[in-house]
Scaffold this motif. Structure first.
Motif: not given
Length: 201
Positions: A120-135
């Motif tokens: 039942r227990w998981w770990i998760h991670g990665g690297i990628g693209l940041a996106i900063d925009g208007p709501a």
């Protein structure tokens, strides 16, 4: 200013450590009557929750000195199980924040891996693209710029309910990112969220 940054980072690390230890405790308690679940095929998850976000602008308009309470909805994750414990995923975490009287969203698209340490227990991670925009609900002439960069994510979760191919999990997530603005400026963000994930796998 450096002291405040260090305090914020320490609080975030302490929060992640606490949630990780709690998840480990649940996993160890549950190990006495473990039930092996079969996971295969595609994964889809919708997450919702809240947390804090800190933004720092290289032009000094906004700094990490002030953190904002934030909500995250929806956070999406989809992927494919390689075996019963390991999946390749694409995750889209992010938070709404306020900047110069406008609501903006600092999010990301992150190719990642998810591994079940226990049933039942998981770990998760990665690297990628940041996106900063208007709501999406606050797009206007003063708030229509989109900025991109890079981000890293680490998260952990515990499935508190599971039936057939559905799982409800309690999860925590930390995201660090930088988006690049015009004129060699940049904006850094640190996000910490706690929430619920509704998964089909």
């Amino acid at each position: 200013m450096k002291t405040i940054k260090k305090q914020m980072k320490l609080k975030m690390v302490a929060g992640v450590a606490f949630l990780l230890m709690s998840a480990m405790s649940f996993a160890q308690t549950d190990s006495t009557n473990e039930t092996t679940y079969q996971r295969d095929g595609f994964i889809f998850e919708i997450g919702l929750g809240g947390g804090v976000i800190s933004i720092e602008d290289s032009e000094g308009i906004q700094t990490f000195d002030t953190s904002q309470g934030a909500f995250s909805f929806p956070e999406l994750k989809f992927g494919f199980m390689l075996n019963d414990k390991l999946a390749i995923t694409a995750s889209m975490p992010g938070n709404i924040y306020e900047f110069q009287d406008n609501d903006r969203h600092f999010g990301s698209f992150i190719p990642s891996v998810q591994y079940w340490v226990k049933d039942r227990w998981w770990i998760h991670g990665g690297i990628g693209l940041a996106i900063d925009g208007p709501a999406l609900y606050d797009v206007n002439d003063d708030n229509d710029d989109w900025n991109f960069g890079c981000a890293v994510m680490a998260s952990t979760g515990y499935e508190i309910y599971k039936k057939k191919n559905f799982a409800l999990n309690l999860q925590s997530k930390i995201v660090l990112g930088r988006s690049f603005l015009e004129g060699d400026a940049h904006r850094d963000a640190a996000l910490f969220n706690v929430g619920l994930g509704f998964s089909w796998l």
